[in-house]
Scaffold this active site. Sequence first.
Site, PDB file in Angstrom:
ATOM      1  N   GLY A 163      49.859  38.747  45.568  1.00 18.39           N
ATOM      2  CA  GLY A 163      49.296  40.229  45.490  1.00 18.39           C
ATOM      3  C   GLY A 163      48.844  40.593  46.886  1.00 18.39           C
ATOM      4  CB  THR A 210      49.551  43.661  39.904  1.00 14.03           C
ATOM      5  OG1 THR A 210      48.578  42.578  40.259  1.00 14.03           O
ATOM      6  CG2 THR A 210      48.891  44.509  38.807  1.00 14.03           C
ATOM      7  CG  ASP A 242      49.219  33.763  32.913  1.00 17.32           C
ATOM      8  OD1 ASP A 242      48.066  33.473  33.160  1.00 17.32           O
ATOM      9  OD2 ASP A 242      49.804  34.902  32.508  1.00 17.32           O
ATOM     10  CG  ASN A 292      42.866  26.735  32.678  1.00 16.53           C
ATOM     11  OD1 ASN A 292      42.329  25.895  32.111  1.00 16.53           O
ATOM     12  ND2 ASN A 292      43.627  27.824  32.136  1.00 16.53           N
ATOM     13  CE1 TYR A 325      39.145  43.093  38.687  1.00 17.46           C
ATOM     14  CE2 TYR A 325      37.284  44.633  39.167  1.00 17.46           C
ATOM     15  CZ  TYR A 325      38.260  43.854  39.462  1.00 17.46           C
ATOM     16  OH  TYR A 325      38.567  43.464  40.955  1.00 17.46           O
TER      17      TYR A 325
END
Length: 311
Positions: free
Chosen positions: A12, A37, A58, A99, A145
Amino acid sequence: MSKRILVTGGAGFIGSHLCRSLLNQGHSVICLDNFYTGSKGNVAELMTSPLFTLLEHDIVCSIDLEVDEIYNLACPASPIHYQSNPIKTLQTSLLGVMNMLTLALAKTAKILHTSTSEVYGDPLVHPQPESYWGNVNPIGLRSCYDEGKRCAETFCFDYQHQYGIDVKVVRIFNTYGPNMHPNDGRVVSNFIIQALNNQAITVYGTGNQTRSFCYVDDLVKGLMAMMNTEKGFAGPVNLGNPGEFTIMELAEKVLWLTRSKSPITYLPLPADDPHQRRPDITLASSKLIWQPVVNLDDGLQETIMYFKNRV
Ligand code: NAD
Ligand code: UDP
């Protein structure tokens, strides 16, 4: 000493600059990204380094890697992108962060999590110190968010309290620079691209709302300084440039610096758009011996040069 460092969201905007800086210091860098993104283009130059590994993954799914440090940046940061799939944004902030904390625990690794000024919501205290608890709508368009990041902070501190892991939390204020995606949708890249294309500059609302803009090189130095603080110091620490500008002032600066003839057009202010934002960086200045050095005009010039070569 050379370390094995994982940067999630490394392809990113901010992550790509961080990966480069860590490689320059001689560390092995694993750049992990799902390319939601981010883009391979952002790290194309880094691929030639034998110390660099690009991993498509991911963070919502767990992973086992040998690492000494983790910088957790994975999460869309632009309102249009984090709102386009709010449940996924929440999963990234909750399951993804969990995670990464679990990985840090398993490997006795240090972990730095990138939180945001959005935890202050539409702030009633100005400028915002870390001690301010914020004014956040828990069920609005930005909540996936804002609340995701707030809960991610809770996760970080509870992992520290419960398991003793070495966690660091930074709250990043609006950051800009090269490697922002042309379709990112945030104000600096939007205005520059519009100005370079002689398209109308889209000011949302009256343009009297304020933001404080930090150049990415400054921010990356702050992230690395925070990672290097002693065990037990978790923050949170605000990282941003305290210079405060209205969105209209930003539009005028971009028009002047690009010598553009673009008109300004006014569009509705998005829901829950914060009216004012400026970091109190007293803690970062004293604890990290850090403060931004790039002023807005210089940072914008660099960013304009970057987009000129691409528009
Ligand atoms: P960005 O969108 O350019 O980068 C985010 C990266 O994370 C992208 O490469 C994206 O593909 C990746 N990603 C998203 N979800 C993922 C997932 N589930 N698994 C793996 N990768 C995933 O945004 P940025 O501006 O570089 O922001 C980086 C971090 O800094 C984010 O966590 C953001 O919330 C935080 N932050 C940024 C700003 C800013 O002004 N740029 C302000 C506050 C906080
Ligand atoms: N904004 C704007 N025009 C744009 C994009 C954004 O006027 O094309 C405004 C937006 O409403 C907000 C500010 O600029 O008040 C910063 O928006 P951005 O999406 O960059 O980040 P935010 O701080 O809102 O997360």
